[in-house]
Design a protein around this motif. Structure first.
Motif, PDB file in Angstrom:
ATOM      1  N   GLY A 183       3.416 -30.636   7.866  1.00 36.54           N
ATOM      2  CA  GLY A 183       2.350 -29.687   8.159  1.00 36.54           C
ATOM      3  C   GLY A 183       2.705 -28.728   9.270  1.00 36.54           C
ATOM      4  O   GLY A 183       1.815 -28.217   9.960  1.00 36.54           O
ATOM      5  N   PHE A 184       3.992 -28.463   9.434  1.00 33.09           N
ATOM      6  CA  PHE A 184       4.457 -27.539  10.477  1.00 33.09           C
ATOM      7  C   PHE A 184       5.289 -26.419   9.857  1.00 33.09           C
ATOM      8  O   PHE A 184       6.302 -25.994  10.404  1.00 33.09           O
ATOM      9  CB  PHE A 184       5.276 -28.294  11.528  1.00 33.09           C
ATOM     10  CG  PHE A 184       4.458 -29.206  12.390  1.00 33.09           C
ATOM     11  CD1 PHE A 184       4.004 -28.796  13.639  1.00 33.09           C
ATOM     12  CD2 PHE A 184       4.101 -30.471  11.943  1.00 33.09           C
ATOM     13  CE1 PHE A 184       3.235 -29.634  14.430  1.00 33.09           C
ATOM     14  CE2 PHE A 184       3.335 -31.316  12.725  1.00 33.09           C
ATOM     15  CZ  PHE A 184       2.891 -30.900  13.974  1.00 33.09           C
ATOM     16  N   ASP A 185       4.831 -25.928   8.705  1.00 32.16           N
ATOM     17  CA  ASP A 185       5.585 -24.904   7.962  1.00 32.16           C
ATOM     18  C   ASP A 185       5.801 -23.639   8.779  1.00 32.16           C
ATOM     19  O   ASP A 185       6.825 -22.962   8.625  1.00 32.16           O
ATOM     20  CB  ASP A 185       4.821 -24.541   6.671  1.00 32.16           C
ATOM     21  CG  ASP A 185       4.470 -25.770   5.844  1.00 32.16           C
ATOM     22  OD1 ASP A 185       5.129 -26.805   6.016  1.00 32.16           O
ATOM     23  OD2 ASP A 185       3.516 -25.687   5.045  1.00 32.16           O
ATOM     24  N   ASN A 186       4.838 -23.296   9.633  1.00 29.78           N
ATOM     25  CA  ASN A 186       4.903 -22.026  10.364  1.00 29.78           C
ATOM     26  C   ASN A 186       5.469 -22.160  11.778  1.00 29.78           C
ATOM     27  O   ASN A 186       5.317 -21.253  12.594  1.00 29.78           O
ATOM     28  CB  ASN A 186       3.502 -21.406  10.438  1.00 29.78           C
ATOM     29  CG  ASN A 186       2.910 -21.162   9.070  1.00 29.78           C
ATOM     30  OD1 ASN A 186       3.635 -20.848   8.119  1.00 29.78           O
ATOM     31  ND2 ASN A 186       1.602 -21.310   8.940  1.00 29.78           N
ATOM     32  N   TRP A 187       6.099 -23.293  12.066  1.00 37.49           N
ATOM     33  CA  TRP A 187       6.715 -23.476  13.377  1.00 37.49           C
ATOM     34  C   TRP A 187       8.201 -23.741  13.204  1.00 37.49           C
ATOM     35  O   TRP A 187       8.598 -24.675  12.493  1.00 37.49           O
ATOM     36  CB  TRP A 187       6.078 -24.632  14.148  1.00 37.49           C
ATOM     37  CG  TRP A 187       6.613 -24.774  15.547  1.00 37.49           C
ATOM     38  CD1 TRP A 187       6.648 -23.826  16.505  1.00 37.49           C
ATOM     39  CD2 TRP A 187       7.204 -25.946  16.123  1.00 37.49           C
ATOM     40  NE1 TRP A 187       7.214 -24.320  17.663  1.00 37.49           N
ATOM     41  CE2 TRP A 187       7.553 -25.628  17.464  1.00 37.49           C
ATOM     42  CE3 TRP A 187       7.458 -27.238  15.652  1.00 37.49           C
ATOM     43  CZ2 TRP A 187       8.164 -26.538  18.314  1.00 37.49           C
ATOM     44  CZ3 TRP A 187       8.053 -28.148  16.509  1.00 37.49           C
ATOM     45  CH2 TRP A 187       8.403 -27.806  17.825  1.00 37.49           C
ATOM     46  N   LYS A 213      11.664 -31.301   9.111  1.00 34.11           N
ATOM     47  CA  LYS A 213      10.407 -31.113   8.396  1.00 34.11           C
ATOM     48  C   LYS A 213      10.422 -31.904   7.093  1.00 34.11           C
ATOM     49  O   LYS A 213      11.476 -32.172   6.523  1.00 34.11           O
ATOM     50  CB  LYS A 213      10.177 -29.631   8.097  1.00 34.11           C
ATOM     51  CG  LYS A 213       9.970 -28.778   9.332  1.00 34.11           C
ATOM     52  CD  LYS A 213       9.722 -27.319   8.962  1.00 34.11           C
ATOM     53  CE  LYS A 213       9.517 -26.455  10.211  1.00 34.11           C
ATOM     54  NZ  LYS A 213       9.278 -25.041   9.860  1.00 34.11           N
ATOM     55  N   GLU A 270       7.655 -33.013   3.445  1.00 29.82           N
ATOM     56  CA  GLU A 270       6.407 -32.861   2.719  1.00 29.82           C
ATOM     57  C   GLU A 270       5.615 -34.159   2.809  1.00 29.82           C
ATOM     58  O   GLU A 270       6.190 -35.234   3.016  1.00 29.82           O
ATOM     59  CB  GLU A 270       6.679 -32.519   1.249  1.00 29.82           C
ATOM     60  CG  GLU A 270       7.431 -31.216   1.038  1.00 29.82           C
ATOM     61  CD  GLU A 270       6.628 -30.004   1.476  1.00 29.82           C
ATOM     62  OE1 GLU A 270       5.386 -30.023   1.287  1.00 29.82           O
ATOM     63  OE2 GLU A 270       7.227 -29.049   2.005  1.00 29.82           O
ATOM     64  N   SER A 280      -4.229 -28.997  10.263  1.00 30.69           N
ATOM     65  CA  SER A 280      -2.957 -28.529  10.799  1.00 30.69           C
ATOM     66  C   SER A 280      -3.011 -27.019  10.971  1.00 30.69           C
ATOM     67  O   SER A 280      -3.181 -26.292   9.989  1.00 30.69           O
ATOM     68  CB  SER A 280      -1.788 -28.894   9.879  1.00 30.69           C
ATOM     69  OG  SER A 280      -0.569 -28.413  10.424  1.00 30.69           O
ATOM     70  N   PHE A 339      -0.576 -25.195  11.836  1.00 26.05           N
ATOM     71  CA  PHE A 339       0.745 -24.605  11.549  1.00 26.05           C
ATOM     72  C   PHE A 339       1.074 -24.585  10.059  1.00 26.05           C
ATOM     73  O   PHE A 339       2.210 -24.340   9.683  1.00 26.05           O
ATOM     74  CB  PHE A 339       1.836 -25.373  12.303  1.00 26.05           C
ATOM     75  CG  PHE A 339       1.706 -25.296  13.790  1.00 26.05           C
ATOM     76  CD1 PHE A 339       2.058 -24.153  14.479  1.00 26.05           C
ATOM     77  CD2 PHE A 339       1.197 -26.365  14.512  1.00 26.05           C
ATOM     78  CE1 PHE A 339       1.918 -24.067  15.857  1.00 26.05           C
ATOM     79  CE2 PHE A 339       1.061 -26.300  15.886  1.00 26.05           C
ATOM     80  CZ  PHE A 339       1.414 -25.148  16.561  1.00 26.05           C
ATOM     81  N   SER A 340       0.081 -24.860   9.216  1.00 22.10           N
ATOM     82  CA  SER A 340       0.335 -24.865   7.777  1.00 22.10           C
ATOM     83  C   SER A 340      -0.937 -24.492   7.034  1.00 22.10           C
ATOM     84  O   SER A 340      -2.045 -24.857   7.444  1.00 22.10           O
ATOM     85  CB  SER A 340       0.816 -26.245   7.324  1.00 22.10           C
ATOM     86  OG  SER A 340       0.950 -26.296   5.913  1.00 22.10           O
ATOM     87  N   SER A 362      -1.129 -25.411   3.855  1.00 18.14           N
ATOM     88  CA  SER A 362      -1.185 -26.428   2.816  1.00 18.14           C
ATOM     89  C   SER A 362      -2.241 -27.476   3.133  1.00 18.14           C
ATOM     90  O   SER A 362      -2.535 -27.742   4.299  1.00 18.14           O
ATOM     91  CB  SER A 362       0.179 -27.114   2.670  1.00 18.14           C
ATOM     92  OG  SER A 362       1.179 -26.186   2.355  1.00 18.14           O
TER      93      SER A 362
END
Length: 299
Positions: A34-38, A47, A49, A76, A78-79, A81
């Protein structure tokens, strides 16, 4: 050191970034979900899933301040999703895994109980709660200053509850020159509040005390600021509810009466995420180190 310990961090906010840094410093193996944008370049951090296979080998799982909502969803920032702590996910975990969160709602507690998973609510610990009360009090003062046209110095400020947050809140207001009144339930708290120079009172006197209040800071997680109490507040009074949702204030009636009232739970993560994250990271590291010291090896 946490060499060999595998920690999965699922969701959260800026506080989790400090936890990740601390765990990396101590040589733990960390996977973030849940940290896709960091963008993270820390050693030993990757990272992943949210799948049963990804979390199955974890020694510890850290969830956000409020672990899940009532449907199992994990927040989250940062995500985009959707993250959900499902039955399938819980069933995939080892019986030795430790699950950590700030505070758990019934969904998460029940899920862990059904699957015999160890759940630790960090905000229940005195050390975490007391340290978190500092950014909570600072943030509360900031919000009060922004929403009033008078100084805290010289104001009559009510603090409802004399627990870990209420104690710090009252002391900070006193330091700023406010005339502080504290609502307590226990005789020993009445005595301690009086000894510290506060005006102590019991809940049955709240409506009377409200008549001369400029500021009201609530820390009680049940309805205490009822319509009857709010009706007694001066028109200029400002209410800041620091309790967890839904708070302890009749916000509908406050709006009807024209009393400015705000709910502000989770202030440490908003006003001081770096400090709040360090508190969580240090406590989590100590708990995991104790596990190793007690002779339990990573799975």
């Amino acid at each position: 050191m946490l060499t060999g310990i595998r920690v999965t961090i699922i969701g959260g906010d800026a506080r989790q970034l400090e936890v990740i840094r601390r765990l990396s410093e101590l040589d733990a193996t960390v996977q973030m979900i849940g940290f896709d944008n960091w963008e993270c370049r820390l050693s030993g951090v990757r990272k992943a899933e949210l799948t049963p296979a990804a979390v199955a080998a974890s020694d510890a799982i850290l969830l956000p301040a409020v672990g899940t909502d009532d449907a199992g969803r994990i927040e989250s920032v940062f995500s985009a999703s959707s993250l959900v702590f499902t039955e399938e996910l819980a069933a995939s975990l080892s019986a030795d895994v430790q699950i950590f969160t700030g505070m758990a709602k019934p969904y998460l507690r029940d899920l862990c109980k059904r699957h015999s998973l160890a759940l630790t609510e960090l905000f229940d610990r005195d050390d975490v709660a007391i340290l978190n009360s500092i950014p909570t009090a600072e943030g509360a003062v900031m919000i009060a200053v922004q929403n009033t046209d008078f100084t805290i110095h010289g104001s009559r400020s009510l603090v409802l509850g004399f627990g870990r947050t209420g104690f710090t809140m009252a002391r900070v207001l006193q330091g700023l020159g406010a005339r502080v009144a504290v609502m307590v339930r226990k005789p020993e708290h009445f005595a301690r509040a009086s000894e510290m120079g506060f005006h102590a009172f019991y809940p049955d006197s709240l409506a009377e005390e409200a008549m001369s209040a400029d500021l009201v800071f609530n820390t009680v997680p049940s309805l205490v600021l009822t319509a009857k109490v709010i009706a007694k507040l001066p028109a200029h009074a400002f209410v800041l509810d620091l309790a967890s949702k839904p708070g302890g204030t009749d916000f509908r009636y406050a709006e009807k009466r024209g009393i400015k009232a705000m709910l502000a739970p989770g202030l440490p993560g908003i006003v001081a995420p770096k400090t709040a994250g360090k508190i969580i990271g240090e406590t989590l590291s100590q708990l995991l180190s104790q596990t190793l010291d007690n002779g339990r090896s990573p799975t």
